[in-house]
Scaffold this motif. Structure first.
Motif, PDB file in Angstrom:
ATOM      1  N   VAL A 285      23.232   1.105  25.813  1.00  0.00           N
ATOM      2  CA  VAL A 285      23.138   1.195  24.363  1.00  0.00           C
ATOM      3  C   VAL A 285      21.828   0.533  23.933  1.00  0.00           C
ATOM      4  N   GLU A 286      21.508   0.618  22.658  1.00  0.00           N
ATOM      5  CA  GLU A 286      20.268   0.032  22.151  1.00  0.00           C
ATOM      6  C   GLU A 286      20.252  -1.477  22.395  1.00  0.00           C
ATOM      7  N   PRO A 287      19.239  -1.980  23.103  1.00  0.00           N
ATOM      8  CA  PRO A 287      19.218  -3.408  23.435  1.00  0.00           C
ATOM      9  C   PRO A 287      18.658  -4.275  22.308  1.00  0.00           C
ATOM     10  N   GLN A 288      18.937  -5.560  22.408  1.00  0.00           N
ATOM     11  CA  GLN A 288      18.420  -6.547  21.462  1.00  0.00           C
ATOM     12  C   GLN A 288      18.092  -7.825  22.214  1.00  0.00           C
ATOM     13  N   VAL A 289      17.121  -8.563  21.698  1.00  0.00           N
ATOM     14  CA  VAL A 289      16.759  -9.861  22.264  1.00  0.00           C
ATOM     15  C   VAL A 289      16.633 -10.848  21.117  1.00  0.00           C
ATOM     16  N   GLU A 290      17.192 -12.043  21.289  1.00  0.00           N
ATOM     17  CA  GLU A 290      17.146 -13.041  20.216  1.00  0.00           C
ATOM     18  C   GLU A 290      16.807 -14.412  20.775  1.00  0.00           C
ATOM     19  N   ASP A 291      16.322 -15.270  19.897  1.00  0.00           N
ATOM     20  CA  ASP A 291      15.958 -16.627  20.297  1.00  0.00           C
ATOM     21  C   ASP A 291      17.207 -17.466  20.565  1.00  0.00           C
ATOM     22  N   VAL A 292      17.021 -18.534  21.297  1.00  0.00           N
ATOM     23  CA  VAL A 292      18.066 -19.514  21.540  1.00  0.00           C
ATOM     24  C   VAL A 292      17.492 -20.880  21.182  1.00  0.00           C
ATOM     25  N   THR A 293      18.299 -21.743  20.592  1.00  0.00           N
ATOM     26  CA  THR A 293      17.803 -23.036  20.131  1.00  0.00           C
ATOM     27  C   THR A 293      17.543 -23.964  21.308  1.00  0.00           C
ATOM     28  N   GLY A 294      16.644 -24.923  21.079  1.00  0.00           N
ATOM     29  CA  GLY A 294      16.361 -25.927  22.095  1.00  0.00           C
ATOM     30  C   GLY A 294      17.583 -26.743  22.450  1.00  0.00           C
ATOM     31  N   ALA A 295      18.424 -27.019  21.451  1.00  0.00           N
ATOM     32  CA  ALA A 295      19.640 -27.788  21.712  1.00  0.00           C
ATOM     33  C   ALA A 295      20.590 -27.015  22.619  1.00  0.00           C
ATOM     34  N   ASP A 296      20.701 -25.695  22.385  1.00  0.00           N
ATOM     35  CA  ASP A 296      21.564 -24.882  23.232  1.00  0.00           C
ATOM     36  C   ASP A 296      21.028 -24.821  24.661  1.00  0.00           C
ATOM     37  N   VAL A 297      19.717 -24.769  24.804  1.00  0.00           N
ATOM     38  CA  VAL A 297      19.116 -24.757  26.140  1.00  0.00           C
ATOM     39  C   VAL A 297      19.393 -26.071  26.846  1.00  0.00           C
ATOM     40  N   ASP A 298      19.212 -27.176  26.153  1.00  0.00           N
ATOM     41  CA  ASP A 298      19.461 -28.484  26.764  1.00  0.00           C
ATOM     42  C   ASP A 298      20.921 -28.604  27.204  1.00  0.00           C
ATOM     43  N   GLU A 299      21.831 -28.092  26.383  1.00  0.00           N
ATOM     44  CA  GLU A 299      23.253 -28.194  26.708  1.00  0.00           C
ATOM     45  C   GLU A 299      23.588 -27.389  27.958  1.00  0.00           C
ATOM     46  N   VAL A 300      23.065 -26.169  28.044  1.00  0.00           N
ATOM     47  CA  VAL A 300      23.404 -25.341  29.201  1.00  0.00           C
ATOM     48  C   VAL A 300      22.729 -25.873  30.474  1.00  0.00           C
ATOM     49  N   LEU A 301      21.535 -26.431  30.349  1.00  0.00           N
ATOM     50  CA  LEU A 301      20.884 -27.021  31.513  1.00  0.00           C
ATOM     51  C   LEU A 301      21.699 -28.196  32.056  1.00  0.00           C
ATOM     52  N   ALA A 302      22.264 -28.983  31.162  1.00  0.00           N
ATOM     53  CA  ALA A 302      23.097 -30.107  31.600  1.00  0.00           C
ATOM     54  C   ALA A 302      24.345 -29.602  32.328  1.00  0.00           C
ATOM     55  N   LEU A 303      24.930 -28.509  31.855  1.00  0.00           N
ATOM     56  CA  LEU A 303      26.110 -27.939  32.503  1.00  0.00           C
ATOM     57  C   LEU A 303      25.765 -27.375  33.885  1.00  0.00           C
ATOM     58  N   LEU A 304      24.551 -26.857  34.029  1.00  0.00           N
ATOM     59  CA  LEU A 304      24.098 -26.325  35.318  1.00  0.00           C
ATOM     60  C   LEU A 304      23.606 -27.417  36.265  1.00  0.00           C
ATOM     61  N   GLY A 305      23.266 -28.580  35.705  1.00  0.00           N
ATOM     62  CA  GLY A 305      22.634 -29.616  36.510  1.00  0.00           C
ATOM     63  C   GLY A 305      21.162 -29.342  36.731  1.00  0.00           C
ATOM     64  N   TRP A 306      20.549 -28.594  35.811  1.00  0.00           N
ATOM     65  CA  TRP A 306      19.129 -28.276  35.879  1.00  0.00           C
ATOM     66  C   TRP A 306      18.355 -29.170  34.913  1.00  0.00           C
ATOM     67  N   ALA A 307      17.063 -29.333  35.188  1.00  0.00           N
ATOM     68  CA  ALA A 307      16.156 -30.024  34.279  1.00  0.00           C
ATOM     69  C   ALA A 307      15.220 -29.008  33.644  1.00  0.00           C
ATOM     70  N   ARG A 308      14.566 -29.404  32.582  1.00  0.00           N
ATOM     71  CA  ARG A 308      13.579 -28.513  31.945  1.00  0.00           C
ATOM     72  C   ARG A 308      12.484 -28.114  32.932  1.00  0.00           C
ATOM     73  N   THR A 309      12.144 -29.038  33.822  1.00  0.00           N
ATOM     74  CA  THR A 309      11.092 -28.753  34.801  1.00  0.00           C
ATOM     75  C   THR A 309      11.531 -27.729  35.847  1.00  0.00           C
ATOM     76  N   ASP A 310      12.827 -27.408  35.894  1.00  0.00           N
ATOM     77  CA  ASP A 310      13.319 -26.382  36.810  1.00  0.00           C
ATOM     78  C   ASP A 310      13.084 -24.976  36.283  1.00  0.00           C
ATOM     79  N   LEU A 311      12.652 -24.858  35.017  1.00  0.00           N
ATOM     80  CA  LEU A 311      12.469 -23.554  34.387  1.00  0.00           C
ATOM     81  C   LEU A 311      11.045 -23.041  34.574  1.00  0.00           C
ATOM     82  N   ASP A 312      10.920 -21.710  34.606  1.00  0.00           N
ATOM     83  CA  ASP A 312       9.620 -21.048  34.666  1.00  0.00           C
ATOM     84  C   ASP A 312       9.087 -20.909  33.242  1.00  0.00           C
ATOM     85  N   PRO A 313       8.010 -21.601  32.895  1.00  0.00           N
ATOM     86  CA  PRO A 313       7.512 -21.551  31.512  1.00  0.00           C
ATOM     87  C   PRO A 313       7.008 -20.169  31.106  1.00  0.00           C
TER      88      PRO A 313
END
Length: 285
Positions: free
Chosen positions: A125-153
């Motif tokens: 179907v027709e796709p969409q892409v939307e932003d995610v908040t920094g707070a939501d990113v921090d929360e999910v990284l903590a649940l994964l056990g990842w750090a910001r430095t683990d992400l590809d900028p």
């Protein structure tokens, strides 16, 4: 079929040519008369990440399709769509199908290659892409056990949709992607609160080659071995980010870390914003 009847449940592995590879899906080609409770019970008993339930439409090749995980119904599932189309083609021959899903109409073309392998291509179907908040990113990284430095900028976090919503997180290294050990209950609550189906965790090996993983706790599954809906959403994400330009075909490797390797091909076209996802499927004995 009445709800009391025992439906014939087929088992297919999608995005692979080997029964022990890819992502297994249940397929019920005649689900007429089955209640929601019965379909959920069948999916839970089968235990695969999704089972597809088909009801024949008014025209040839048209079907209504619903998808159930062991815990809940999902609006769209790519690997069960591929499995269902190949299961139909195994009985009636290659051709075109149109699946009416909760997310919308999904055309599926099934072809047979020179070796006799059936391969299905779904059009999202027709796709969409939307932003995610920094707070939501921090929360999910903590649940994964990842750090910001683990992400590809170069590939920032976004929510992508092509029938179902997925949070895309790009790992900076293959090793980071390989080490997946997360808070199951916490991530289930996180995804449920944001109407996400899975996380799409990715690592870019080359310009058009990626390795991906999909935690699916909201469906009662630790990890989905090969995820067509997320692959379609990821294709839309890459195009929106300018990280892939149409026309192109991307290759996604998934399931290697689970011992169920599968390959998904994601096509971006110039004249159509919808995403095409292709793969083989094979019956599980």
């Amino acid at each position: 079929m009445t709800d009391d009847a025992s439906p014939r449940i087929l088992r297919y592995a999608a995005f692979t040519t080997r029964p022990e590879g890819g992502n297994p899906a249940g397929v019920v080609l005649d689900a007429a008369g089955l209640t929601d409770e019965r379909m959920l019970a069948i999916a839970a008993e089968l235990g695969y990440s999704e089972t597809a339930f088909l009801t024949a439409g008014a025209t040839e090749g048209a079907y209504g399709v619903r998808y159930f995980s062991p815990l809940t119904e999902v609006p769209f599932c790519g690997h069960a769509t591929v499995a269902s189309a190949v299961a139909l083609a195994a009985r009636t021959g290659p051709g075109q199908y149109v699946f009416t899903t909760a997310a919308g109409e999904v055309p599926v073309q099934v072809d047979q290659d020179a070796e006799g392998v059936l391969r299905a291509t779904l059009t999202s179907v027709e796709p969409q892409v939307e932003d995610v908040t920094g707070a939501d990113v921090d929360e999910v990284l903590a649940l994964l056990g990842w750090a910001r430095t683990d992400l590809d900028p170069a590939l920032p976090p976004r929510i992508a949709y092509a029938g179902a919503r997925h949070l895309v997180l790009a790992a900076a290294t293959r090793d980071r992607l390989a080490r997946l050990d997360y808070d199951f209950d916490g991530l289930a609550a996180y995804t449920r609160a944001r109407d996400l189906v899975t996380l799409q965790l990715v690592w870019r090996e080359a310009r058009d080659v990626f390795h991906v993983r999909n935690p699916f706790p909201v469906g009662g599954v630790v990890e989905d071995p090969a995820t067509g809906a997320a692959a379609a959403a990821f294709g839309a994400y890459l195009r929106e980010q300018g990280a892939a330009a149409a026309p192109t075909v991307l290759t996604l490797h998934q399931g290697e870390d689970l011992g169920r390797p599968g390959v998904l091909h994601v096509e971006l076209r110039t004249a159509d914003s919808r995403i095409r996802v292709s793969g083989a499927a094979v019956a599980i004995p």
